[in-house]
Design a protein around this motif. Structure first.
Motif, PDB file in Angstrom:
ATOM      1  N   LEU A 213       0.837  -1.209   0.000  1.00 18.96           N
ATOM      2  CA  LEU A 213       0.000   0.000   0.000  1.00 18.96           C
ATOM      3  C   LEU A 213       0.867   1.252   0.000  1.00 18.96           C
ATOM      4  CD1 LEU A 213      -2.836  -1.021   2.493  1.00 18.96           C
ATOM      5  CD2 LEU A 213      -3.054  -0.669   0.021  1.00 18.96           C
ATOM      6  N   ARG A 214       1.967   1.220   0.745  1.00 22.34           N
ATOM      7  CA  ARG A 214       2.863   2.377   0.769  1.00 22.34           C
ATOM      8  C   ARG A 214       3.526   2.555  -0.593  1.00 22.34           C
ATOM      9  NH1 ARG A 214       6.198   1.021   4.829  1.00 22.34           N
ATOM     10  NH2 ARG A 214       4.827   1.956   6.382  1.00 22.34           N
ATOM     11  N   LEU A 215       3.888   1.448  -1.234  1.00 21.56           N
ATOM     12  CA  LEU A 215       4.471   1.531  -2.572  1.00 21.56           C
ATOM     13  C   LEU A 215       3.495   2.187  -3.539  1.00 21.56           C
ATOM     14  CD1 LEU A 215       6.695   0.718  -4.658  1.00 21.56           C
ATOM     15  CD2 LEU A 215       5.461  -1.440  -4.944  1.00 21.56           C
ATOM     16  N   GLU A 216       2.257   1.747  -3.505  1.00 17.39           N
ATOM     17  CA  GLU A 216       1.248   2.324  -4.403  1.00 17.39           C
ATOM     18  C   GLU A 216       1.055   3.811  -4.126  1.00 17.39           C
ATOM     19  OE1 GLU A 216      -3.400   1.560  -5.824  1.00 17.39           O
ATOM     20  OE2 GLU A 216      -2.447   0.252  -4.317  1.00 17.39           O
ATOM     21  N   ASP A 217       1.016   4.179  -2.856  1.00 20.57           N
ATOM     22  CA  ASP A 217       0.828   5.583  -2.496  1.00 20.57           C
ATOM     23  C   ASP A 217       1.990   6.439  -2.982  1.00 20.57           C
ATOM     24  OD1 ASP A 217      -0.395   7.818  -0.898  1.00 20.57           O
ATOM     25  OD2 ASP A 217       1.478   7.594   0.234  1.00 20.57           O
ATOM     26  N   LEU A 218       3.212   5.954  -2.808  1.00 23.54           N
ATOM     27  CA  LEU A 218       4.387   6.722  -3.220  1.00 23.54           C
ATOM     28  C   LEU A 218       4.457   6.873  -4.739  1.00 23.54           C
ATOM     29  CD1 LEU A 218       7.067   5.304  -0.758  1.00 23.54           C
ATOM     30  CD2 LEU A 218       6.231   7.650  -0.841  1.00 23.54           C
ATOM     31  N   VAL A 219       4.194   5.796  -5.459  1.00 25.29           N
ATOM     32  CA  VAL A 219       4.225   5.878  -6.918  1.00 25.29           C
ATOM     33  C   VAL A 219       3.137   6.839  -7.404  1.00 25.29           C
ATOM     34  CG1 VAL A 219       3.917   4.597  -9.076  1.00 25.29           C
ATOM     35  CG2 VAL A 219       5.214   3.575  -7.205  1.00 25.29           C
ATOM     36  N   HIS A 220       1.975   6.789  -6.776  1.00 27.52           N
ATOM     37  CA  HIS A 220       0.870   7.683  -7.130  1.00 27.52           C
ATOM     38  C   HIS A 220       1.293   9.137  -7.001  1.00 27.52           C
ATOM     39  CE1 HIS A 220      -3.669   8.789  -6.561  1.00 27.52           C
ATOM     40  NE2 HIS A 220      -3.171   9.200  -7.705  1.00 27.52           N
ATOM     41  N   ARG A 221       2.041   9.460  -5.926  1.00 28.18           N
ATOM     42  CA  ARG A 221       2.444  10.839  -5.684  1.00 28.18           C
ATOM     43  C   ARG A 221       3.683  11.260  -6.459  1.00 28.18           C
ATOM     44  NH1 ARG A 221       3.133  11.916   0.346  1.00 28.18           N
ATOM     45  NH2 ARG A 221       3.332   9.673   0.667  1.00 28.18           N
ATOM     46  N   LEU A 222       4.586  10.324  -6.666  1.00 26.20           N
ATOM     47  CA  LEU A 222       5.851  10.677  -7.302  1.00 26.20           C
ATOM     48  C   LEU A 222       5.830  10.540  -8.817  1.00 26.20           C
ATOM     49  CD1 LEU A 222       8.305   8.957  -4.792  1.00 26.20           C
ATOM     50  CD2 LEU A 222       7.690  11.369  -4.905  1.00 26.20           C
ATOM     51  N   ASP A 223       4.983   9.656  -9.326  1.00 30.24           N
ATOM     52  CA  ASP A 223       4.923   9.440 -10.778  1.00 30.24           C
ATOM     53  C   ASP A 223       3.491   9.058 -11.128  1.00 30.24           C
ATOM     54  OD1 ASP A 223       5.256   8.773 -13.443  1.00 30.24           O
ATOM     55  OD2 ASP A 223       7.209   7.822 -13.118  1.00 30.24           O
ATOM     56  N   ASN A 224       2.628  10.064 -11.161  1.00 31.39           N
ATOM     57  CA  ASN A 224       1.205   9.813 -11.377  1.00 31.39           C
ATOM     58  C   ASN A 224       0.937   9.191 -12.742  1.00 31.39           C
ATOM     59  OD1 ASN A 224      -1.527   9.999 -10.344  1.00 31.39           O
ATOM     60  ND2 ASN A 224      -1.870  11.564 -11.922  1.00 31.39           N
ATOM     61  N   ASP A 225       1.747   9.546 -13.735  1.00 34.54           N
ATOM     62  CA  ASP A 225       1.563   8.961 -15.068  1.00 34.54           C
ATOM     63  C   ASP A 225       1.795   7.452 -15.033  1.00 34.54           C
ATOM     64  OD1 ASP A 225       0.992  11.431 -16.118  1.00 34.54           O
ATOM     65  OD2 ASP A 225       3.028  11.793 -16.881  1.00 34.54           O
ATOM     66  N   LEU A 226       2.842   7.041 -14.348  1.00 36.20           N
ATOM     67  CA  LEU A 226       3.120   5.615 -14.217  1.00 36.20           C
ATOM     68  C   LEU A 226       1.991   4.925 -13.455  1.00 36.20           C
ATOM     69  CD1 LEU A 226       4.851   3.058 -14.365  1.00 36.20           C
ATOM     70  CD2 LEU A 226       6.127   3.883 -12.368  1.00 36.20           C
ATOM     71  N   HIS A 227       1.557   5.545 -12.386  1.00 37.11           N
ATOM     72  CA  HIS A 227       0.472   4.956 -11.591  1.00 37.11           C
ATOM     73  C   HIS A 227      -0.785   4.786 -12.440  1.00 37.11           C
ATOM     74  CE1 HIS A 227      -2.190   4.176  -8.189  1.00 37.11           C
ATOM     75  NE2 HIS A 227      -2.993   5.109  -8.679  1.00 37.11           N
ATOM     76  N   ASN A 228      -1.141   5.817 -13.180  1.00 39.07           N
ATOM     77  CA  ASN A 228      -2.347   5.743 -14.016  1.00 39.07           C
ATOM     78  C   ASN A 228      -2.193   4.694 -15.111  1.00 39.07           C
ATOM     79  OD1 ASN A 228      -3.672   7.730 -12.567  1.00 39.07           O
ATOM     80  ND2 ASN A 228      -2.971   9.402 -13.899  1.00 39.07           N
ATOM     81  N   HIS A 229      -0.994   4.550 -15.660  1.00 39.75           N
ATOM     82  CA  HIS A 229      -0.739   3.534 -16.681  1.00 39.75           C
ATOM     83  C   HIS A 229      -0.998   2.139 -16.116  1.00 39.75           C
ATOM     84  CE1 HIS A 229       1.096   1.357 -20.000  1.00 39.75           C
ATOM     85  NE2 HIS A 229       1.897   0.755 -19.127  1.00 39.75           N
ATOM     86  N   LEU A 230      -0.491   1.881 -14.927  1.00 38.18           N
ATOM     87  CA  LEU A 230      -0.700   0.576 -14.300  1.00 38.18           C
ATOM     88  C   LEU A 230      -2.184   0.327 -14.053  1.00 38.18           C
ATOM     89  CD1 LEU A 230       2.244   0.596 -11.713  1.00 38.18           C
ATOM     90  CD2 LEU A 230       2.122  -0.695 -13.849  1.00 38.18           C
TER      91      LEU A 230
END
Length: 358
Positions: A284-301
């Protein structure tokens, strides 16, 4: 192969470097451990140290876990600046480790940027809490802990299958299934004495810790601890024939590895209890950090229907031991252990974030 390991390590290092700038320049409220704010801004130093351990010719590949590497200036044949720095750090380790009472805070600070191979066994055992910081107490404490482990073999392991409960039998069978799959491409871990040692360690730990018992992945965590426990007796660990060692040495190595694993798991035991809440928290922390640090990557996933649990569970469960070569793991664990609190949970998540930011 060594070439595959080099390629894997190089890719890992590139991903770390690519993720450094954005990661350290973003405010992240989840950073809580003592060293992480300074630590993340020092990831470049960590990368350089790992890289120095990888820039070794094939002829010297048996020394690939030694860090730092001392070099000379080719033109003048004088020690380079990195050599002077390396020697200075070696002197600092010697000064700390020779003290009657070791300053763990100073040792952790020094170890964050890597531990020279010849000191790694002692440094890890100190940071894990297996070795006492007081020199006068050390020998007696080790002998006592080793005896306790040997007694546990008699009590828990050296029993007939009919005397084991159904649950204990299931644990034993699962361990026997997993061991041949543990680091299958590293001959050291396929040698019979090592397999037997791992079997006993994992079984005894699981019986003594019924809240979690044995969980797949623990076998992977044991491999670097066996490596550093063997190192004082056979510096070329990965190429050694353990059959050449006496039974007394092998049993001492086994006992030391057991207690190091036990100390390690004490700090992350909820990673392996029912429903594994510690691992879920890390994902969950990984998902939260990726969401905040690289939203484009998060949205792609998200758009591709990829759940973080699908690819990162093994990263958290096995701490990247199945993704990276052992020499990189040893270097990373220098830093994880130096974190004191949360290195194998909080800081590890940041390493995984950087892996994703390619």
């Amino acid at each position: 192969s060594n070439q595959d390991n080099n390629n894997t390590s190089s890719t890992f290092l590139k991903r770390l470097r690519q993720g450094v700038t954005e990661t350290v320049n973003r405010p992240v409220s989840a950073i809580k451990s003592r060293n992480q704010i300074d630590g993340l801004s020092s990831v470049t130093s960590l990368i350089s140290t790992i890289r120095s351990g990888l820039n070794i010719s094939k002829d010297n590949s048996n020394n690939s876990t030694n860090s730092p590497i001392i070099t000379t200036d080719k033109k003048s044949n004088n020690p380079s600046r990195s050599a002077i720095t390396s020697q200075y750090r070696i002197n600092q380790f010697e000064k700390i480790l020779d003290a009657e009472n070791i300053d763990l805070e100073a040792l952790r600070k020094l170890s964050w940027n890597g531990v020279p191979a010849k000191y790694r066994t002692m440094v890890w055992q100190l940071m894990l809490g297996y070795l006492p910081t007081n020199k006068a107490r050390r020998e007696a404490a080790i002998n006592r802990k080793r005896k306790e482990y040997f007694d546990s073999i008699t009590m828990y392991y050296d029993v007939s299958e009919t005397d084991r409960t159904t649950h204990e039998g299931e644990i034993h069978r699962q361990i026997l299934v997993d061991l041949p799959r543990t680091s299958p491409h590293t001959p050291l871990y396929q040698q019979k004495p090592i397999q037997k040692a791992m079997e006993r360690i994992l079984y005894i730990w699981s019986i003594r810790h019924p809240a979690s018992g044995y969980v797949q992945g623990m076998n992977d965590l044991l491999t670097p601890l066996l490596y550093i426990s063997l190192y004082p007796f056979v510096p070329d660990v990965l190429r050694c024939d353990v059959m050449s060692l006496s039974n007394e040495i092998l049993m001492d190595v086994e006992a030391d590895a057991y207690w190091c694993l036990s100390k390690l798991l004490d700090n992350i035991q909820d990673h392996y209890t029912f429903s594994q809440p510690g691992l879920q928290r890390m994902i969950l922390r990984l998902e939260d950090l990726v969401h905040r640090l690289d939203n484009d990557l998060h949205n792609h996933l998200v758009n591709e229907g990829i759940q973080y649990m699908q690819f990162s569970f093994r990263w958290m469960n096995c701490l990247l031991l199945r993704e990276l070569p052992l020499r990189s793991i040893l270097r990373l664990w220098d830093t994880y252990l130096a974190e004191e609190q949360g290195g194998f949970e909080n800081f590890h998540v940041y390493v995984c974030v950087v892996l994703l930011k390619t």
